[in-house]
Enzyme design. Structure first.
Site, PDB file in Angstrom:
ATOM      1  N   GLY B  11      32.314  23.799 -17.849  1.00 37.00           N
ATOM      2  CA  GLY B  11      31.327  24.647 -17.190  1.00 37.00           C
ATOM      3  C   GLY B  11      31.133  24.206 -15.760  1.00 37.00           C
ATOM      4  O   GLY B  11      31.121  23.012 -15.482  1.00 37.00           O
ATOM      5  N   VAL B  23      36.189  13.632  -2.301  1.00 36.20           N
ATOM      6  CA  VAL B  23      37.498  13.131  -2.719  1.00 36.20           C
ATOM      7  C   VAL B  23      38.526  13.335  -1.605  1.00 36.20           C
ATOM      8  O   VAL B  23      39.278  12.421  -1.243  1.00 36.20           O
ATOM      9  CB  VAL B  23      37.961  13.826  -4.029  1.00 36.20           C
ATOM     10  CG1 VAL B  23      39.431  13.544  -4.302  1.00 36.20           C
ATOM     11  CG2 VAL B  23      37.090  13.381  -5.205  1.00 36.20           C
ATOM     12  N   VAL B  24      38.534  14.527  -1.032  1.00 36.03           N
ATOM     13  CA  VAL B  24      39.513  14.838   0.012  1.00 36.03           C
ATOM     14  C   VAL B  24      39.292  13.971   1.245  1.00 36.03           C
ATOM     15  O   VAL B  24      40.216  13.369   1.793  1.00 36.03           O
ATOM     16  CB  VAL B  24      39.449  16.335   0.390  1.00 36.03           C
ATOM     17  CG1 VAL B  24      40.290  16.618   1.629  1.00 36.03           C
ATOM     18  CG2 VAL B  24      39.917  17.182  -0.790  1.00 36.03           C
ATOM     19  N   ARG B  72      38.906  27.091 -19.540  1.00 33.58           N
ATOM     20  CA  ARG B  72      39.243  26.435 -20.812  1.00 33.58           C
ATOM     21  C   ARG B  72      40.767  26.480 -20.946  1.00 33.58           C
ATOM     22  O   ARG B  72      41.389  27.440 -20.519  1.00 33.58           O
ATOM     23  CB  ARG B  72      38.609  27.173 -22.003  1.00 33.58           C
ATOM     24  CG  ARG B  72      37.158  27.563 -21.829  1.00 33.58           C
ATOM     25  CD  ARG B  72      36.192  26.432 -22.135  1.00 33.58           C
ATOM     26  NE  ARG B  72      34.864  26.707 -21.561  1.00 33.58           N
ATOM     27  CZ  ARG B  72      33.914  25.818 -21.427  1.00 33.58           C
ATOM     28  NH1 ARG B  72      34.103  24.556 -21.790  1.00 33.58           N
ATOM     29  NH2 ARG B  72      32.745  26.130 -20.901  1.00 33.58           N
ATOM     30  N   ASP B 103      31.882  15.749 -20.654  1.00 30.08           N
ATOM     31  CA  ASP B 103      32.600  14.852 -21.562  1.00 30.08           C
ATOM     32  C   ASP B 103      33.781  15.527 -22.259  1.00 30.08           C
ATOM     33  O   ASP B 103      34.751  14.859 -22.613  1.00 30.08           O
ATOM     34  CB  ASP B 103      31.653  14.148 -22.551  1.00 30.08           C
ATOM     35  CG  ASP B 103      30.790  15.117 -23.311  1.00 30.08           C
ATOM     36  OD1 ASP B 103      30.930  16.338 -23.095  1.00 30.08           O
ATOM     37  OD2 ASP B 103      29.978  14.654 -24.125  1.00 30.08           O
ATOM     38  N   SER B 105      35.853  17.403 -20.683  1.00 30.81           N
ATOM     39  CA  SER B 105      36.914  17.199 -19.700  1.00 30.81           C
ATOM     40  C   SER B 105      37.406  15.763 -19.734  1.00 30.81           C
ATOM     41  O   SER B 105      38.592  15.488 -19.505  1.00 30.81           O
ATOM     42  CB  SER B 105      36.391  17.519 -18.298  1.00 30.81           C
ATOM     43  OG  SER B 105      35.682  18.735 -18.302  1.00 30.81           O
ATOM     44  N   THR B 125      27.997  18.242 -14.717  1.00 33.14           N
ATOM     45  CA  THR B 125      27.564  19.275 -15.659  1.00 33.14           C
ATOM     46  C   THR B 125      26.059  19.404 -15.518  1.00 33.14           C
ATOM     47  O   THR B 125      25.383  18.396 -15.322  1.00 33.14           O
ATOM     48  CB  THR B 125      27.915  18.937 -17.113  1.00 33.14           C
ATOM     49  OG1 THR B 125      27.103  19.753 -17.968  1.00 33.14           O
ATOM     50  CG2 THR B 125      27.626  17.493 -17.462  1.00 33.14           C
ATOM     51  N   ASP B 127      23.945  19.884 -17.704  1.00 32.41           N
ATOM     52  CA  ASP B 127      23.218  19.447 -18.901  1.00 32.41           C
ATOM     53  C   ASP B 127      22.810  17.977 -18.887  1.00 32.41           C
ATOM     54  O   ASP B 127      22.015  17.549 -19.718  1.00 32.41           O
ATOM     55  CB  ASP B 127      24.073  19.707 -20.150  1.00 32.41           C
ATOM     56  CG  ASP B 127      24.214  21.187 -20.437  1.00 32.41           C
ATOM     57  OD1 ASP B 127      23.279  21.939 -20.102  1.00 32.41           O
ATOM     58  OD2 ASP B 127      25.253  21.595 -20.989  1.00 32.41           O
ATOM     59  N   ASP B 129      24.398  15.476 -19.888  1.00 29.01           N
ATOM     60  CA  ASP B 129      24.666  14.873 -21.199  1.00 29.01           C
ATOM     61  C   ASP B 129      25.951  14.045 -21.257  1.00 29.01           C
ATOM     62  O   ASP B 129      26.548  13.908 -22.324  1.00 29.01           O
ATOM     63  CB  ASP B 129      24.691  15.963 -22.274  1.00 29.01           C
ATOM     64  CG  ASP B 129      25.804  16.978 -22.033  1.00 29.01           C
ATOM     65  OD1 ASP B 129      26.442  16.911 -20.968  1.00 29.01           O
ATOM     66  OD2 ASP B 129      26.019  17.839 -22.900  1.00 29.01           O
ATOM     67  N   ARG B 154       4.906  31.861 -13.855  1.00 29.16           N
ATOM     68  CA  ARG B 154       3.515  31.460 -13.925  1.00 29.16           C
ATOM     69  C   ARG B 154       2.613  32.411 -13.133  1.00 29.16           C
ATOM     70  O   ARG B 154       1.489  32.702 -13.529  1.00 29.16           O
ATOM     71  CB  ARG B 154       3.328  30.037 -13.411  1.00 29.16           C
ATOM     72  CG  ARG B 154       1.983  29.443 -13.874  1.00 29.16           C
ATOM     73  CD  ARG B 154       1.472  28.380 -12.916  1.00 29.16           C
ATOM     74  NE  ARG B 154       2.525  27.535 -12.426  1.00 29.16           N
ATOM     75  CZ  ARG B 154       2.828  26.342 -12.925  1.00 29.16           C
ATOM     76  NH1 ARG B 154       2.112  25.872 -13.905  1.00 29.16           N
ATOM     77  NH2 ARG B 154       3.807  25.639 -12.411  1.00 29.16           N
ATOM     78  N   GLY B 170      20.832  23.713 -22.661  1.00 25.11           N
ATOM     79  CA  GLY B 170      20.789  22.386 -23.303  1.00 25.11           C
ATOM     80  C   GLY B 170      21.102  22.511 -24.784  1.00 25.11           C
ATOM     81  O   GLY B 170      20.195  22.645 -25.578  1.00 25.11           O
ATOM     82  N   ARG B 171      22.372  22.450 -25.144  1.00 23.12           N
ATOM     83  CA  ARG B 171      22.731  22.642 -26.544  1.00 23.12           C
ATOM     84  C   ARG B 171      22.398  21.400 -27.366  1.00 23.12           C
ATOM     85  O   ARG B 171      21.752  21.482 -28.387  1.00 23.12           O
ATOM     86  CB  ARG B 171      24.214  22.996 -26.659  1.00 23.12           C
ATOM     87  CG  ARG B 171      24.380  24.313 -27.388  1.00 23.12           C
ATOM     88  CD  ARG B 171      25.719  24.950 -27.190  1.00 23.12           C
ATOM     89  NE  ARG B 171      25.631  26.064 -26.249  1.00 23.12           N
ATOM     90  CZ  ARG B 171      26.689  26.639 -25.685  1.00 23.12           C
ATOM     91  NH1 ARG B 171      27.891  26.199 -25.957  1.00 23.12           N
ATOM     92  NH2 ARG B 171      26.525  27.650 -24.861  1.00 23.12           N
ATOM     93  N   TYR B 215      -3.629  31.265 -20.236  1.00 24.43           N
ATOM     94  CA  TYR B 215      -2.186  31.455 -20.273  1.00 24.43           C
ATOM     95  C   TYR B 215      -1.537  30.118 -20.589  1.00 24.43           C
ATOM     96  O   TYR B 215      -2.126  29.064 -20.401  1.00 24.43           O
ATOM     97  CB  TYR B 215      -1.669  32.007 -18.941  1.00 24.43           C
ATOM     98  CG  TYR B 215      -1.581  30.965 -17.865  1.00 24.43           C
ATOM     99  CD1 TYR B 215      -2.695  30.645 -17.101  1.00 24.43           C
ATOM    100  CD2 TYR B 215      -0.397  30.279 -17.614  1.00 24.43           C
ATOM    101  CE1 TYR B 215      -2.635  29.680 -16.130  1.00 24.43           C
ATOM    102  CE2 TYR B 215      -0.326  29.305 -16.631  1.00 24.43           C
ATOM    103  CZ  TYR B 215      -1.455  29.015 -15.898  1.00 24.43           C
ATOM    104  OH  TYR B 215      -1.393  28.047 -14.929  1.00 24.43           O
TER     105      TYR B 215
END
Lengths: 319, 319, 319, 319
Positions: B11, B23-24, B72, B103, B105, B125, B127, B129, B154, B170-171, B215
């Protein structure tokens, strides 16, 4: 008039606070006291209100939402309650009312004027669907929010070479879809006002693909069809996989744009002048970039029309 | 080493471009040529690449997404294809590879190192994670995007006095929900790592109501449960009406924050140094605000853990 | 302790409101009343304060500036006035104070602790120059504001192929210049901590030109030298024309980033715990991403140091 | 016409890229090739140009600045060079030119039409000072940038209770000051078009103070007077201390707003149609929200006028 009221009604829109501020300050400029009526027509019926002085509208011009709150009020459909509200206002010395909202809110104002209570409408809704004005307060902010969201999604679409369908607000009016689609360079825009042609959409996607454009963005107004339905059709009809985002409630909020703040200031101030001139059952609007006013009853007979030239242009540019 | 490759995989995340740029430029600083490999491991297999000079990474530090595209690549599961890719690289004189991604990748990179090809991982990523680093590139941007969206919502929640449920990405990891929930002052945050207690959520909503807070905002990570399911439960259990927004793909895009650009610059540059030092099968990360590196294999045995102290704090502050 | 006070002092910083909110809510969580003291130490001396309940800190987490106001207070230098302030606090039953501000504000807090009044410091200043903490509240927002401004200026620099000098805040500390320079991809960064080499700057500009890069961005911290002085030197020395922007006060404001809101929430909450644990003359800080606390007196002997590795990296990447 | 050129000239403005994109896509829609001419009239003279296909304008609608670069070109004052440029264009088969810029750029276009080369002007400048159009491309973005900057400064002004003077762009036209001042709720706005009254400004500041408003924001257009001069006058005349911010070049950049992108798309597309209709020496503009066109020569006799009703309104609302 020495004392007037102001309320916000219907869905909230960015710039409502800027309009409230303009009403209060313009009122004060003319030596008129302005009362804020809370929770829309519900507060009107119950007499929930507070004097708004200059300090109380300090630092709100840049805030989204509405300081006076908004709510639906089914009771207001009954004349008895409307009379009760007018009674409350009169007891408090309030002689006129400025209603900030969409055409639903205008209908309420018309009912009040029938009972002899002076009302002026100020158009505020993100949908831009109030007849009689080129723009409503909140629309410009909403399309910028949508365009920023699409810019974000495009980063991902470009990187992964996907087709995205983005559902935006607009039950009867395609304005948000049209403007944000053109501004974001969407390949296809689907609005309630125009029939869509699935074959053409598919062909456009394939044409893009054939010239190595591997991602596409389709904007669909909620009033035309749900994004999920379009995704299914594209899959069934042409085997095209898409990803869906329903922008939802983020479209209503945010700090108002410069355009919306200026519009709100101009329209709010003009509404005060109209009340002071003894006018009633009028709405303010902007036409050819001039502030003007018209009979509130016009909304019963006129319908807002989206600018279809933008639709045509959008198609030509997404060749 | 005189020539290295860089690719982005999985992703996309804001800051990937800033990492490519680092990097370059760092490569050039050391007199090393850097080739951009397009479409992740697919491009690796097919040898789709281009020399990236200083000019080619000008003006990309602020762009979301990835200039090198991502995709992918199921073929990469097969050793024959991996060998083919290594062959292509060797033919082009490319002696090492920097893999920017999550991870998933990293697993690909590990396989390449098993075949003797030098690889260094850079964690990117939204996430957050990836085990072994306090922060991944893209996370800070994502939580700011979420927080801005919640600030918008809000405005509306306040004006209409509604309860909103906002579903964020966030899986397996609750980091986005946790950080954005704390930053946005959400009343309740639901994450995959912690069991939720519906009674407590209801009680919290009612407690707010009893002190006239009308609320509420609930953040739920997609991995914990869909927002729609929570909405149903709240309605059935306690008769509480809510409105739902699923933020979706807008969370992946946007111009990277200062933090993400700095992180990407530091990690990208360090990855180049590692390759030049002859290292392989290493990942760079940030720990206690220092750049460091660790064995890529660690990701097979270690798991990322969200900072649960933020969860506790969030509860205490939303008393 | 049943009642504590909180004040903001020194230059305002985004996230101060989030810290105030955390203090109030964490206090309430532990059954402690929190009083807001207005206008910094001036309000302390005069006893200008108000009980802050949960509602009074609603909707402020996203606001820049400080709800409690801030001001310089020369009187506070005199012990008599400090004693008067402590007297006022004691009369009101306030047993401890949380001071949100920079190291100048900390000095005031130290003086109060010498007189037996419990104080805890919370670091908030955009300059990131408080010793003992990796980050101060407000810094992350400030660098994002600066980076966005530079992104804007780059649009123009690119279009017209000019060299721009941008002066940012930082009298003694180069942190804002360093981080924003790295994040914005500036060609040259000049900070108070490091000597600059005009020849090298000129050479860098010319090198860029020779490879057809026709625009450049130079960031200079105000504490290193005024932008105007650098512009003169570049013109005299090398005939290089530049354009100048002094970012000024926009750097202090804005809605705090997610990072700053989380940091403020963590540090504000921890400060309350310390007071309740009976601690005094402590400052909270973040070190290696952990909240910790240290003796306030440390600021008299320690000096904040900018991360010079960023300076080196910035040079390498702007090859 | 089978082949046309497009260039940008003068100060860059957000939305120029969106206009270029519209020219290219609309041209392609009609089967016309569009060449991008680089560096304004300089590139015209030297024949520096490149065919722009659909892909080459992908992903630029949201970018500030101009992909085609801009520059001043003193040589263009001489007929010999203009003839040379026309010669270069004819050799390349380019039969008409679209000039995107301000009124200075229009003068250049007029000169070309005198030599028989077809030209159409598209108004793009942040100053909004092109006669014959209600809005120029870039103006809406610029005022939003300014308003966001003032919102930031207000955070600080509120917290410290200071008076700020903010200098904005606008040498001859007060539009940026007027619109942003009204939108930001500035207490005083000073523009080139209207005389200022120092006594009134002082009185306004004191009136605010007397009702406990302790901060104020004054917007001054650079063409009216430098912020520093006003600061001196306020200090000398009334002992009022102020802080100054000169917004400078950040006003020119940034991703264009939805309004500017739509305006650019409409005007750019219409310019192509005019060329294809065989028209020359015309400018496109927007009047009463309709796209229209007029004789380029009109700019020699007409002057842009700011909407002074906004000035009056601004004063009434800052009572």
């Amino acid at each position: 008039m020495k004392r007037i009221g102001v309320l916000t009604s219907g869905g909230d829109a960015p710039g409502m606070n800027a309009a409230i501020r303009a009403v209060v300050r313009k009122g004060n400029y003319h030596g008129v006291e302005v009362y804020g009526i809370y929770h829309g027509y519900e507060g009107f019926i119950q007499g929930k209100m507070k004097l708004l002085d200059l300090g109380s509208v300090g630092g709100i011009i840049q805030r989204g939402g509405t300081k006076l709150f908004s709510s639906r009020c089914p009771q207001f459909m009954e004349e008895a309650y409307r009379l009760q509200g007018i009674q409350k206002m009169r007891e408090a010395g309030i002689e006129g009312l400025i209603v900030i909202g969409g055409d639903g809110s205008y209908r309420g104002a018309i009912e009040l004027t029938k009972l002899g209570f002076h009302c002026i409408g100020v158009p505020a809704t993100i949908d831009n669907d109030v007849p009689g004005t080129d723009f409503t307060i909140g629309f410009d902010t909403a399309i910028n929010t949508v365009v920023n969201a699409i810019d974000n999604i495009r980063d991902t679409a470009t990187s992964h070479e996907n087709t995205f369908i983005i559902e935006v607000m607009g039950r009867n009016a395609g304005d948000i879809a049209l403007w944000s689609g053109l501004a974001a360079g969407a390949e296809t825009v689907i609005i309630p006002e125009e029939p869509y042609d699935l074959d053409e959409i598919v062909e456009r996607l394939k044409r893009g693909e054939s010239r190595k454009k591997k991602y596409s963005i389709i904007i669909v107004a909620e009033g035309a069809m749900p994004a999920s339905k379009l995704a299914e059709m594209l899959k069934e009809k042409a085997g095209i996989e898409t990803r869906i985002t329903v922008l939802g409630h983020i479209q209503r909020g945010g700090s108002p744009t410069a355009f919306d703040r200026v519009l709100a200031s101009r329209l709010g101030a003009r509404a005060v002048e109209l009340l002071l001139e003894g006018k009633t059952r009028r709405a303010v609007g902007i036409k050819n970039y001039q502030v003007y006013d018209y009979d509130l009853m016009d909304i019963m007979t006129t319908k807002h029309k989206a600018d279809i030239s933008l639709y045509t242009l959008s198609k030509e540019l997404s060749i």
